[in-house]
Structures are given as structure tokens and as C-alpha cells.
Design a protein around this motif. Sequence first.
Motif, PDB file in Angstrom:
ATOM      1  N   HIS A 275       0.837  -1.202   0.000  1.00  0.00           N
ATOM      2  CA  HIS A 275       0.000   0.000   0.000  1.00  0.00           C
ATOM      3  C   HIS A 275       0.867   1.245   0.000  1.00  0.00           C
ATOM      4  O   HIS A 275       0.965   1.947  -0.997  1.00  0.00           O
ATOM      5  CB  HIS A 275      -0.963  -0.004   1.192  1.00  0.00           C
ATOM      6  CG  HIS A 275      -1.826   1.215   1.247  1.00  0.00           C
ATOM      7  ND1 HIS A 275      -1.855   2.049   2.333  1.00  0.00           N
ATOM      8  CD2 HIS A 275      -2.658   1.748   0.333  1.00  0.00           C
ATOM      9  CE1 HIS A 275      -2.693   3.050   2.086  1.00  0.00           C
ATOM     10  NE2 HIS A 275      -3.192   2.886   0.873  1.00  0.00           N
TER      11      HIS A 275
ATOM     12  N   CYS B  12      -1.541  -4.799   8.410  1.00  0.00           N
ATOM     13  CA  CYS B  12      -0.636  -3.658   8.351  1.00  0.00           C
ATOM     14  C   CYS B  12      -1.155  -2.565   9.290  1.00  0.00           C
ATOM     15  O   CYS B  12      -2.303  -2.135   9.161  1.00  0.00           O
ATOM     16  CB  CYS B  12      -0.528  -3.127   6.925  1.00  0.00           C
ATOM     17  SG  CYS B  12       0.617  -1.745   6.815  1.00  0.00           S
TER      18      CYS B  12
ATOM     19  N   HIS C 240      -2.523   1.530   7.376  1.00  0.00           N
ATOM     20  CA  HIS C 240      -3.879   1.828   6.924  1.00  0.00           C
ATOM     21  C   HIS C 240      -4.751   0.588   6.974  1.00  0.00           C
ATOM     22  O   HIS C 240      -5.749   0.491   6.280  1.00  0.00           O
ATOM     23  CB  HIS C 240      -3.842   2.441   5.532  1.00  0.00           C
ATOM     24  CG  HIS C 240      -2.839   3.552   5.418  1.00  0.00           C
ATOM     25  ND1 HIS C 240      -1.550   3.337   5.038  1.00  0.00           N
ATOM     26  CD2 HIS C 240      -2.933   4.855   5.724  1.00  0.00           C
ATOM     27  CE1 HIS C 240      -0.874   4.474   5.076  1.00  0.00           C
ATOM     28  NE2 HIS C 240      -1.686   5.419   5.500  1.00  0.00           N
TER      29      HIS C 240
END
Lengths: 309, 358
Positions: free
Chosen positions: A236, A256, A259
Motif C-alpha cells: 500500500h 498492516c 492503513h
Amino acid sequence: MTLKIKSRVRCSDRDVGEVTRVIIDAIGKSISHVVIQLDDSERVVPLDGDTVITEGLVQFGFPSSKMGQYPLLDRGNYQQVKEVEIAGLERHLEVFPGEVLVPVPTLERDITRRTFFTNFTNAIGVVLALPLVYPVLRFLTFPMYQGFDNRWIRIGNIGKITEADKPKLVKFQKTVKEGYLEREFQKSHWVVKISDALREEIYHGKSIEYKDSNGKVYWVNKPDNDVVVFSGKCPHLGCAYKWKENHKRFGRVFWCPCHLSIYDSGGKVLDGPAPRRLDVLPMRIAGTGEIEIIDAEFKAGKDNMIRII
Amino acid sequence: MSLINIIHNWIDERIDLKTLQAKMLNEPMPGGSSYAYAFGSALLFIFIMQATTGIFLMFYYAPTADHAWQSTQYILKELDYGWFILSFHFWGASAMVVMLVSHMLQVFIWGAYKKPREMVWLAGIVLFLIVMGFGFTGYLLPWDQRAFWGTTVGVEIMDKAPIVGDFLARFLRGGPTAGAQTLSRFFVIHVMILPAALVIMFSLHLFFFRKAGPAGPFKATAKELETKMEFFFPRQVFKDIVVMAGVFVVIAGLSVLSPVELLDEASPEPTDYNPEPEWYFLFLFQLLRLPMFSGQLGEFLGAIALPGLFIVLLMALPFINRNPERHPLKRPFAMSAVVLLMVSIVVLTWLAIASRSE
Ligand code: HEM
Ligand code: FES
């Protein structure tokens, strides 16, 4: 009609004196009062609707006998206009002393001459600056683009990865030269021993080809490997993701913290903003069972893998 | 005549100092002085404090990847009062952002961006971007995990801009990923380029402001504007100083109560640190978590298009909104928009903080 200092002042019955000063309203930016020198005093008189201003004359509507009711000038209550910063006053006010002119030097009255010098000055600037653009650009961009590092790096032994579908974080040391500085730091990737289901999910029965920027294949990952190495960098925006055994919605997943992208143990995106599955690194197993990788990095935030290191 | 007087007169004779001083102080303020107009000066004050503490820090800070963290640690742990100078600089940065938003809200609510003050507003937007740049580049300098990861993700966002994104991100990082070159570049930007840019833009801002004149209160008759008129000196100056003193006490207080904490040295292996930007960027961070901003396109929309559009909208504001009405209650659309914006930012920031423990 513009008001002039030294204008005569006339009341409805007779001349009374002359204008010595004008007083400006700083907010309205117009003349609000005039100061009149009478025979024996200086008085401050407002300009109102009945006042007629003509060339050299200020004509009031009231008789001279009323003059005494206006206040005497107290100089201490006023500031000179040059000592006050009234925004845009020049544009609002046409007062004394009218236009003040300065002659243009005789030599410069010729327009073509002036244009010539203007153009010539600009040309010199361009001629000096232009040859510098390229060197400066090179200077500033020098470290921005660098070749790929295709060294094989050992990150651990396959014998230590026993349980299928249970990702293991492997840490390794890497030395990097950045400009004049050589630094050694720790990096990490995830190694997963893959079940047949995961093998199918990752490879779809086909090899994964790795191409350099010219489109030439520099490595092929065959589907028959027992493990797969996921780059530790989240596709990302590049954070480091983690393995969770008990995520409250998805159970056993990669997660993660940045985000909140979620991937299954085969790297597939289950949730969150990630644009693509986890990056599978080029790998091989040495004879001794050592897992070796090319420590490539791929651009985050893209649908497909674009190599940057 | 005292010596000071003699010197003053000597200079005055040559550069007309007295007129200059008088002009600076004798600025007619329609409707008189007010605490509402103190935000701009407070911002300038904080900037001066940041420059001063920043210069102090540079006496000891080493902007290289192999010493940045150690030198910061030295300032914080060994130097006498190093912790205070660094913490003051740290809290000063937050104070600057708070004051910046207050200043923008004040001039927005007062309708002070409208004709003839468009240029003041435009120079202001550039100042806004510069202050954001200060926060972003300064965040990396301590070279701890927080710094490294905040920057890694932050620059990655720039990469999402179309066409120039890749170049811009590489240019800022001095390479394909964040590293030693990034630190050098951020340092130069933070201590040289941005301060120079801020000083220049502030001069323009003030020049435009003085040329257009202060807007004054949003509701007052022409008569009131005139009768309550005051010069900038002394009452506005006094109010400005009171606010500056308050700001100083708050920053110093926060520095003592909650000094800077340095995390482990930067490393591409974050161990148990969860990356996060500085609090005033948290709402953007949270924005990128929203499902509508997922995927390559979504990321572009959330990280580049939306903030970019916002800045363009800010710049265009005085040109779109040409109604000369300045009373906030008579501008319901503009006021609702700003309330909505502020509420969204607060909610997003709160969500980001609330999900930290997840
Ligand atoms: C470092 C940042 C800034 C500094 C140091 C600064 C400083 C100042 C100062 C000293 C003033 C004069 C009086 C007052 O405070 O109202 C002022 C006015 C003004 N500023 Fe700023 N400013 C900054 C950023 C901004 C920003 C980001 C904006 C808006 C986008 C802005 C818009 C304005 C406007 C419209 C005025 C005129 C206010 C009026 O006429 O009442 N400024 N600024
Ligand atoms: S960096 Fe991993 S979700 Fe954004």
C-alpha cells in the motif's frame, strides 16, 4: 474639483481667509476638514454638502459670524500624512499638490533604445543561465536513479520452517552504500511454507517471471518451491506489516498497522486499501537448504509490481 | 541630549528613520484594535522562536544518517537544557500549526480574504504550504523510528501524483527509497530553503496587507469604523504582545511537562513500532484507510486529488466567493462549509487515535 492649499475661503457674506491645511479621514480616505487661517486664528472646519469648491476658492454656505463656533487648530492632535500608513491613499485622494513631474533623461527618450537595452539585459541573463540548467539538474538528481542489485542474499535455512501456512519473520543484515556512506542495517521478510492450496493461489500453476526495466527476464520462481518469501514492505504505502494469529474479524492474517490492510497467509488482499497482493520475492534454495533471495523492492501503491531497487 | 538621542538623530538625518518608525506604527485600523487580529503576529512570533531554537539545535545536531540519532540523543540527554531547547522547538511546531489554523479561521470568518485582500490571502496559502513543509521535513531529523517511518509513508504519498510523482518522490528522497540521502535533503529544506521561503512570503504577505489595509470588524457602520479607529500602536501592539506571552508560556509549559521522547534509531526493520505521522497529519493518514480510497486509483484520489483540490479551492476562494458581504451570519454556505470541514478533520483525527491500540 480638486482642493488646493492657499485657496481663498468665502462664507455666505464675505471672504474670511485662506486654506492652510487639509485634514484627511484615514478610514474614508477623503478630505474631511480644512484648516482656515482667519484674521486672528486657525480653525478646523468640516466640508459638508453645502460647500462648493472651485478653482482657488472654497465657498461655505454659512455666514462668517458662525466661524467662531468651529474649534481652533490644536496641532498636537494631528499627524503628518507621511507619518501614517493609509492603504491606497494616493489612489483615493486628489489633493495638493497635484502632479509633480521629473523629466526623463534626454538620452532615454528614445523608445527603441530603451527596448534594446531591456532585451539585451534579458538576453545576457538567458545566455548565462541556460548552460547551467543541465549541470545543476544532474548535480541534484545524481543519486535518484540507480541500477538494481541482483545479489543473492541468504536469509535463513528452510529446515527451520516446519509448519505449513504459518508465516515466519526472517531478519537479515544488509549493507548499503548511500553516497559516501556505507551502512549496515537489519531488514526482514516473511517466509511461508506453503500448502498445495496456497501454492495454487500464488502460482496458478505457472512460474513467476521477474523482468528488469528493459523487459528482460532475470529470474523465474518455479511453483515447485516449498516456501515463498513475501517482501516485508506493505504494497500500500510501504509500512512493515505483521502476522496476527487472532484478528477479531479475519482470524489468522497479515495485518498492516498503517492503513489496516489485511492479507491472508498467501498474500491475497482480504480488506483495506492495498492495491495488490503481497510481493513475492525472487528466491532459490541452495544445496544446503539455505533460502536465498534477491532483495528487490517494488513501488508501493501500484496495481502491479514495478521494481525500484 | 542623551547619547541614544544623538545616535537616533544621526541615523534619522540620513534615512528618515522617524518617518519610517511612525509609518510602521501609525497604521489606521478601522473599528480599532482587537484580540481577533493577534493571530498573525503570534504566528510571526512563533516562527522567530522556531528559528532561534532551531539555530541553537544546529550547534550540536549532525545531519547524517550515522550521527543524527546520536547527536539528538546527546542534545536530549547530556547537554545542559538541551531537552528544553529541543522540546520548545518540538512544541513550537505544533503551536505554529494550531495558530496557523486559528489565523486562517479568523480571516475566513471575518471575510478578510475578499476584495481587495485577495493577494494577502494567496500569499497566506503559500505560507500555509511552507509551514506544512516545515512539519513534514522536521519530523525526519531526529532519525528515530517515528521519523523514518513517517517519512517513508509520507514521501510514498507524493509518488502517487500523476506524471511528476515518481520524479518528485525520488527527488525528495535522493533515491528510490528513504535513506541517508533523504536525511540530507530534508535537512537542507528544513533549515535553509523553507526559512528563506517563509521570510520572503511573509514579507509579501505583510506588504500586501499594508497595501490593502486591515479589513476591520465585519459589522460596523462607516461612522463606527471611523470613531473607533485606532492606530496599530499602542493598543494592538499591546494585545499582540499579551497573546505572544501567552503562547510562550504554553509552549514552555508543555516543554517542561512533556519533553521530547526519542525512540530507537531509524531502521527499515520497525520491530514493534506502528508508523504514524505527526498529529496534524493524522486526518490525512486516516483518510487513506477509508474503503473508498483503496486500490491504485483510490489512493491517487485520497492522497493527491483530494488534498490538491482542497488547496486549489482555497486559492480560488476569493475569486469564487465575490459577494462583498462579510458578516458570517449572512454567509451561511461559507460558514457551513468550514464547520463541516473542521468537524471532518476532528472526527478523522479522533478515529486515527481511537484505532491505535488495534
Ligand atoms: C506563517 C504564516 C503566517 C504569518 C506569519 C501571517 C501573518 C499575518 C499578519 C502579521 C497579519 C496582519 C494582522 C492579522 O494578524 O490579522 C496577517 C493578515 C492576514 N493573513 Fe496572514 N499570516 C500567515 C499565514 C496566513 C495564511 C495561511 C492565510 C490564509 C490562507 C493568511 C491570510 C491572511 C489575511 C487574509 C490577512 C488579512 C486580515 C485582515 O485584513 O484582517 N495568512 N497575516
Ligand atoms: S502501508 Fe500498509 S496499509 Fe498502508
